[in-house]
Design an enzyme around this catalytic site. Structure first.
Site, PDB file in Angstrom:
ATOM      1  CG  ASP A  40       2.210   3.804  -6.509  1.00  0.00           C
ATOM      2  OD1 ASP A  40       2.866   4.666  -7.116  1.00  0.00           O
ATOM      3  OD2 ASP A  40       2.455   2.585  -6.570  1.00  0.00           O
ATOM      4  CE  LYS A  88       5.876   4.295  -6.926  1.00  0.00           C
ATOM      5  NZ  LYS A  88       5.243   3.708  -8.140  1.00  0.00           N
ATOM      6  CD  GLU A 125       8.338  -2.084 -11.385  1.00  0.00           C
ATOM      7  OE1 GLU A 125       7.779  -1.044 -10.972  1.00  0.00           O
ATOM      8  OE2 GLU A 125       7.828  -3.209 -11.317  1.00  0.00           O
ATOM      9  CD  GLU A 141       3.035   2.825 -12.674  1.00  0.00           C
ATOM     10  OE1 GLU A 141       2.699   2.516 -13.831  1.00  0.00           O
ATOM     11  OE2 GLU A 141       2.925   2.061 -11.694  1.00  0.00           O
ATOM     12  CG  ASP A 172      -0.146   1.018  -8.355  1.00  0.00           C
ATOM     13  OD1 ASP A 172       0.955   0.461  -8.191  1.00  0.00           O
ATOM     14  OD2 ASP A 172      -0.498   1.513  -9.450  1.00  0.00           O
ATOM     15  CB  SER A 173       2.302  -3.565  -5.718  1.00  0.00           C
ATOM     16  OG  SER A 173       2.804  -2.923  -4.569  1.00  0.00           O
TER      17      SER A 173
HETATM   18  O1  KIV Z   1       3.354  -0.373  -6.497  1.00  0.00           O
HETATM   19  C1  KIV Z   1       4.516  -0.618  -6.129  1.00  0.00           C
HETATM   20  O2  KIV Z   1       4.747  -1.418  -5.207  1.00  0.00           O
HETATM   21  C2  KIV Z   1       5.595   0.065  -6.814  1.00  0.00           C
HETATM   22  C3  KIV Z   1       7.003  -0.342  -6.516  1.00  0.00           C
HETATM   23  C4  KIV Z   1       7.254  -1.719  -6.907  1.00  0.00           C
HETATM   24  C5  KIV Z   1       7.992   0.610  -7.061  1.00  0.00           C
HETATM   25  O3  KIV Z   1       5.343   0.931  -7.591  1.00  0.00           O
END
Ligand code: KIV
Length: 318
Positions: free
Chosen positions: A115, A145, A214, A147, A76-77
């Protein structure tokens, strides 16, 4: 081919049958090694480092996959790297899915992780499972994924019950930026370390396929890695994790700002792109682009006929 394998004529073990399963838009044809969640566990046992990078579109996904990375994460980055938001909080399931589908079309061998964005799993357990299912059914993701630590263990079990592998993510969890009071290294005192250990063990017991660590001290990441059976994938967590992940845009300098301490730049895409774009602009302005060789031409007959027509028109105008 599938029927042949089932009837035994292709000599196919079950693995052979599975290896011809279409994954997203690309057929896995046995070239290269398809990475699965089982591969990750084997790699941890063999102390064989696991490689992961983010990718958010078809082109980057192809490059990352063809370079032999084990895992591709549609993080989600992308809210920041691709969409220009200040943080990851505003990106939606539909926006994420748009990118996951594009990445799916570019990835053949790597394990594809998606994510789940903020708000898609924190509110309601049933909605969370439905959203996770969308990433698999519509996006073609193989793992989702999530969190958060031990408070997510129950949710993770439910998603796994729906036959969806889950990656955990603890430490500096960007979706908790407002609670953490900024992007700060986590696990720096004894009680925080204890909590991180509890989080890691709870997620391991819940059955996560891997655990992203992280922004934590390397000593803590090493302890977690030694304690859990699931492979740990570190980002800003030191060299003792079972694998490493970085953000694609960070390693090729496409982030428009100073990198975090743990980022290593492996290329300068911003420099290359700027040079190319400036050269193109200069060529257009000086009429050096396009050249005659870069232009289409009429066939000889049509050109001759057109010449005659134009000549007649000019004569009529006189
Ligand atoms: O969103 C992302 O890119 C991440 C990674 C940095 C682990 O969660």
């Amino acid at each position: 081919m599938r029927a042949q394998a089932l009837s035994g004529q292709a000599g196919g073990a079950l693995e052979d049958i599975m290896s011809i399963t279409p994954i997203g838009g690309r057929l896995f044809d046995g070239s290269g090694q398809k990475v699965t969640t089982a591969t990750l566990r084997e790699r941890k046992l063999r102390h064989d480092p696991i490689t992961c990078l983010t990718a958010y579109d078809y082109a980057a996904a192809r490059l990352v996959d063809e370079a032999g990375l084990d895992m591709v994460l549609v993080g989600d980055s992308l809210a920041q790297t691709m969409l220009g938001y200040e943080n990851t909080l505003s990106v939606t399931v539909d926006e994420m899915l748009h990118h996951v589908k594009a990445v799916r079309r570019g990835v053949k061998n790597a394990l594809l992780i998606a994510d789940m964005p903020y708000g898609s799993y924190q509110v309601d357990l049933k909605d969370a499972v439905i959203n996770a299912t969308r990433f698999v059914k519509e996006g073609g993701a193989e793992v989702v994924k999530i969190e958060g630590g031990e408070k997510r263990a129950d949710l993770i079990r439910h998603i796994i019950d729906a036959e969806i592998p889950v990656a955990g993510h603890i430490g500096l969890t960007p979706q908790s930026v407002n609670v953490m009071g900024g992007y700060k290294v986590q696990g720096k005192d004894l009680s925080a370390i204890e909590q991180l250990m509890r989080d890691a063990v709870a997620l391991d017991r819940a059955g996560v396929a891997c655990l992203y660590l992280e922004g934590i001290p390397r000593e803590v990441a090493a302890m977690i890695t030694a304690e859990v059976t699931t492979p740990t994938i570190g980002i800003g967590a030191g060299p003792d994790c079972d694998g490493q992940v970085l953000v694609f845009h960070d390693i090729v300098n496409l982030t428009f700002g100073p990198p975090a301490k743990f980022v290593r730049r492996y290329g300068d895409a911003a420099g290359l792109i700027t040079q190319a774009v400036q050269a193109y602009r200069a060529d257009v302005r000086s009429r050096q682009y396009p050249s005659d060789e870069e232009s289409y031409h009429l066939p000889k007959d049509t050109k001759a006929a057109l010449g005659t027509v134009m000549e007649r028109k000019r004569a009529m105008r006189r």
